[in-house]
Design a protein around this motif. Structure first.
Motif, PDB file in Angstrom:
ATOM      1  N   SER A  32       0.834  -1.214   0.000  1.00 37.49           N
ATOM      2  CA  SER A  32       0.000   0.000   0.000  1.00 37.49           C
ATOM      3  C   SER A  32       0.862   1.255   0.000  1.00 37.49           C
ATOM      4  N   GLU A  33       1.928   1.231   0.764  1.00 36.70           N
ATOM      5  CA  GLU A  33       2.829   2.370   0.794  1.00 36.70           C
ATOM      6  C   GLU A  33       3.446   2.594  -0.582  1.00 36.70           C
ATOM      7  N   GLU A  34       3.888   1.515  -1.206  1.00 37.07           N
ATOM      8  CA  GLU A  34       4.527   1.641  -2.520  1.00 37.07           C
ATOM      9  C   GLU A  34       3.539   2.114  -3.582  1.00 37.07           C
ATOM     10  N   VAL A  35       2.306   1.629  -3.543  1.00 43.53           N
ATOM     11  CA  VAL A  35       1.292   2.080  -4.501  1.00 43.53           C
ATOM     12  C   VAL A  35       1.010   3.567  -4.296  1.00 43.53           C
ATOM     13  N   GLY A  36       1.001   4.002  -3.046  1.00 39.46           N
ATOM     14  CA  GLY A  36       0.823   5.426  -2.765  1.00 39.46           C
ATOM     15  C   GLY A  36       1.936   6.266  -3.368  1.00 39.46           C
ATOM     16  N   GLU A  37       3.144   5.728  -3.370  1.00 40.93           N
ATOM     17  CA  GLU A  37       4.262   6.454  -3.974  1.00 40.93           C
ATOM     18  C   GLU A  37       4.119   6.530  -5.494  1.00 40.93           C
ATOM     19  N   VAL A  38       3.516   5.516  -6.108  1.00 46.07           N
ATOM     20  CA  VAL A  38       3.217   5.596  -7.547  1.00 46.07           C
ATOM     21  C   VAL A  38       2.227   6.729  -7.797  1.00 46.07           C
ATOM     22  N   ALA A  39       1.180   6.780  -6.987  1.00 47.68           N
ATOM     23  CA  ALA A  39       0.174   7.828  -7.142  1.00 47.68           C
ATOM     24  C   ALA A  39       0.797   9.211  -6.967  1.00 47.68           C
ATOM     25  N   GLN A  40       1.649   9.350  -5.964  1.00 46.54           N
ATOM     26  CA  GLN A  40       2.319  10.629  -5.728  1.00 46.54           C
ATOM     27  C   GLN A  40       3.185  11.016  -6.932  1.00 46.54           C
ATOM     28  N   ALA A  41       3.871  10.050  -7.511  1.00 46.14           N
ATOM     29  CA  ALA A  41       4.719  10.335  -8.672  1.00 46.14           C
ATOM     30  C   ALA A  41       3.880  10.730  -9.886  1.00 46.14           C
ATOM     31  N   VAL A  42       2.733  10.078 -10.079  1.00 43.63           N
ATOM     32  CA  VAL A  42       1.858  10.434 -11.205  1.00 43.63           C
ATOM     33  C   VAL A  42       1.324  11.855 -11.023  1.00 43.63           C
ATOM     34  N   VAL A  43       0.874  12.167  -9.811  1.00 43.69           N
ATOM     35  CA  VAL A  43       0.396  13.527  -9.536  1.00 43.69           C
ATOM     36  C   VAL A  43       1.520  14.523  -9.788  1.00 43.69           C
ATOM     37  N   GLY A  44       2.721  14.193  -9.349  1.00 42.35           N
ATOM     38  CA  GLY A  44       3.860  15.082  -9.563  1.00 42.35           C
ATOM     39  C   GLY A  44       4.267  15.199 -11.019  1.00 42.35           C
ATOM     40  N   ALA A  45       4.176  14.111 -11.762  1.00 41.55           N
ATOM     41  CA  ALA A  45       4.555  14.140 -13.182  1.00 41.55           C
ATOM     42  C   ALA A  45       3.562  14.930 -14.020  1.00 41.55           C
ATOM     43  N   THR A  46       2.316  14.962 -13.579  1.00 41.93           N
ATOM     44  CA  THR A  46       1.290  15.687 -14.332  1.00 41.93           C
ATOM     45  C   THR A  46       1.065  17.094 -13.796  1.00 41.93           C
ATOM     46  N   GLY A  47       1.731  17.433 -12.687  1.00 40.27           N
ATOM     47  CA  GLY A  47       1.587  18.775 -12.126  1.00 40.27           C
ATOM     48  C   GLY A  47       0.222  19.048 -11.533  1.00 40.27           C
ATOM     49  N   GLN A  48      -0.462  18.027 -11.075  1.00 40.04           N
ATOM     50  CA  GLN A  48      -1.829  18.181 -10.583  1.00 40.04           C
ATOM     51  C   GLN A  48      -1.929  18.854  -9.215  1.00 40.04           C
ATOM     52  N   ASN A  49      -0.844  18.956  -8.495  1.00 40.24           N
ATOM     53  CA  ASN A  49      -0.862  19.669  -7.220  1.00 40.24           C
ATOM     54  C   ASN A  49      -0.364  21.087  -7.485  1.00 40.24           C
ATOM     55  N   SER A  55       6.654  17.962 -10.047  1.00 37.66           N
ATOM     56  CA  SER A  55       7.679  17.610  -9.063  1.00 37.66           C
ATOM     57  C   SER A  55       8.316  16.249  -9.337  1.00 37.66           C
ATOM     58  N   HIS A  56       7.782  15.506 -10.308  1.00 36.53           N
ATOM     59  CA  HIS A  56       8.291  14.183 -10.644  1.00 36.53           C
ATOM     60  C   HIS A  56       8.348  14.050 -12.167  1.00 36.53           C
ATOM     61  N   THR A  57       9.035  13.014 -12.610  1.00 35.35           N
ATOM     62  CA  THR A  57       9.092  12.696 -14.041  1.00 35.35           C
ATOM     63  C   THR A  57       8.395  11.360 -14.265  1.00 35.35           C
ATOM     64  N   TRP A  58       8.178  11.040 -15.534  1.00 36.45           N
ATOM     65  CA  TRP A  58       7.592   9.730 -15.842  1.00 36.45           C
ATOM     66  C   TRP A  58       8.592   8.617 -15.545  1.00 36.45           C
ATOM     67  N   GLU A  59       9.869   8.941 -15.541  1.00 33.06           N
ATOM     68  CA  GLU A  59      10.872   7.963 -15.111  1.00 33.06           C
ATOM     69  C   GLU A  59      10.722   7.660 -13.624  1.00 33.06           C
ATOM     70  N   ASP A  60      10.331   8.679 -12.835  1.00 32.55           N
ATOM     71  CA  ASP A  60      10.039   8.446 -11.413  1.00 32.55           C
ATOM     72  C   ASP A  60       8.859   7.480 -11.267  1.00 32.55           C
ATOM     73  N   VAL A  61       7.849   7.654 -12.112  1.00 24.78           N
ATOM     74  CA  VAL A  61       6.684   6.755 -12.084  1.00 24.78           C
ATOM     75  C   VAL A  61       7.136   5.327 -12.407  1.00 24.78           C
ATOM     76  N   GLN A  62       7.981   5.184 -13.408  1.00 24.63           N
ATOM     77  CA  GLN A  62       8.493   3.858 -13.761  1.00 24.63           C
ATOM     78  C   GLN A  62       9.223   3.224 -12.575  1.00 24.63           C
ATOM     79  N   SER A  63      10.072   3.990 -11.921  1.00 27.11           N
ATOM     80  CA  SER A  63      10.815   3.470 -10.765  1.00 27.11           C
ATOM     81  C   SER A  63       9.873   3.045  -9.647  1.00 27.11           C
ATOM     82  N   GLU A  64       8.867   3.863  -9.401  1.00 29.23           N
ATOM     83  CA  GLU A  64       7.910   3.532  -8.334  1.00 29.23           C
ATOM     84  C   GLU A  64       7.105   2.280  -8.684  1.00 29.23           C
TER      85      GLU A  64
END
Length: 113
Positions: A32-49, A55-64
């Motif tokens: 659950s923690e790791e899935v939350g980090e994927v969500a955080q990276a997606v939000v960051g990659a799309t600039g939704q906050n 705040s993140h890249t799509w490479e960050d999403v891949q890593s997560e």
């Protein structure tokens, strides 16, 4: 891959402060923690906050996403020493159900009455 998963599982087993059934449950909950980090990276990659912007890249999403997979494999290996066989059987089941042996095309659903 499975040798590395086994080594990671042993390393975690040797350093976890909580063992037994509770330790097993905590290892599964780590997903659950790791899935939350994927969500955080997606939000960051799309600039939704708007406060944080991009705040993140799509490479960050891949890593997560990789972290989710690794955590799941370690949890599976914690549950059974036959993790490789269990995973292979499940992957085969899902592929047959989804692809239906139709050369990579999804299986056709039965018509609804």
């Amino acid at each position: 891959m499975w040798a590395t998963v086994g080594a990671l599982t042993e390393w975690l087993d040797g350093s976890q402060p909580v063992g037994g059934r509770e330790g097993l449950l905590l290892r599964v909950l780590k997903l659950s923690e790791e899935v939350g980090e994927v969500a955080q990276a997606v939000v960051g990659a799309t600039g939704q906050n708007p406060r944080k912007g991009v705040s993140h890249t799509w490479e960050d999403v891949q890593s997560e996403l990789c972290d989710v997979v690794i955590t799941a494999l370690v949890a599976l290996r914690t549950l059974t020493p036959e993790a490789a066989a269990v995973f292979a059987a499940r992957l085969t089941h899902v592929a047959e159900r989804s692809l239906g042996g139709a050369g990579g095309r999804p299986a056709q659903s039965a018509p609804r009455e």
